[in-house]
Enzyme design. Structure first.
Site, short mmCIF file in Angstrom:
data_model
loop_
_atom_site.label_atom_id
_atom_site.label_comp_id
_atom_site.label_asym_id
_atom_site.label_seq_id
_atom_site.Cartn_x
_atom_site.Cartn_y
_atom_site.Cartn_z
N ARG A 108 31.57 42.03 51.09
CA ARG A 108 31.72 43.42 51.53
C ARG A 108 30.40 44.16 51.48
NH1 ARG A 108 36.46 43.85 47.30
NH2 ARG A 108 35.00 42.34 46.50
N LYS B 145 39.88 37.86 31.63
CA LYS B 145 40.09 38.96 32.57
C LYS B 145 41.54 39.41 32.46
CE LYS B 145 38.45 39.56 37.32
NZ LYS B 145 38.04 38.85 38.51
#
Ligand code: ADP
Length: 153
Positions: A86, A37
């Protein structure tokens, strides 16, 4: 243990961490180093910022780690993995990680806190984009973080 990239820490992360203090006597914020990443902010800076945000909280510790989250939980004797939710997309993503972590380390439970409505839209990616394009990211990051070296002239 609250694992993540924190690239950078946002008000969404800050809110989850502060709310977790009513559940846990200690919170370890664990910044994962993931070679695959690409990060935007240097690891040192991310760690320093988190340390600054929670400098008045002796029960909050910041560490960095490489490798599996469950291995760090074992090493740090953490009983719970904390994650924020979320959206339903978060849930789908978190479910497989949480279930696999549970299979690898059955003694550790993953605990999810639902984000508060005002932070549902907030993620580090959006904050990075704002900074990258010279916008004002201060409403979205914890108070007092000095991101000025990363702002465009
Ligand atoms: P990762 O790269 O592991 O997704 P992040 O730093 O993006 O790491 O996020 C770490 C954790 O914080 C995740 O559980 C994520 O769902 C949660 N999180 C991120 N932003 C928010 C937010 N605005 N509200 C609640 N939880 C959040």
């Amino acid at each position: 243990m609250f694992p993540g990239s924190f690239d950078p820490i946002t008000k969404g992360h800050e809110s989850i961490i502060l709310r977790a203090l009513s559940l846990f006597d200690k919170v370890i914020i664990a910044i994962g180093i993931n070679e695959q990443k690409k990060h935007f902010f240097p690891l040192d800076e991310r760690k320093k910022w988190i340390g600054k945000v929670f400098e008045d909280y002796p029960q909050i510790e910041v560490i960095t780690y490489e490798g599996l989250t469950v291995d760090v939980c074992k090493k740090m004797s953490a009983g719970f993995i904390l994650r924020g939710l979320r959206t339903s997309a978060d849930f789908e993503f978190e479910r497989s990680i949480g279930q696999v972590n549970k299979m690898m380390l059955p003694g550790v439970e993953t605990v999810f806190l639902l984000t508060t409505p005002e932070y549902t839209a907030l993620n580090s990616n959006i904050v990075r984009d704002i900074i990258r394009h010279g916008g004002d990211a201060t409403p979205f990051i914890p108070d007092g973080l000095d991101i000025s070296p990363y702002l465009l002239d």
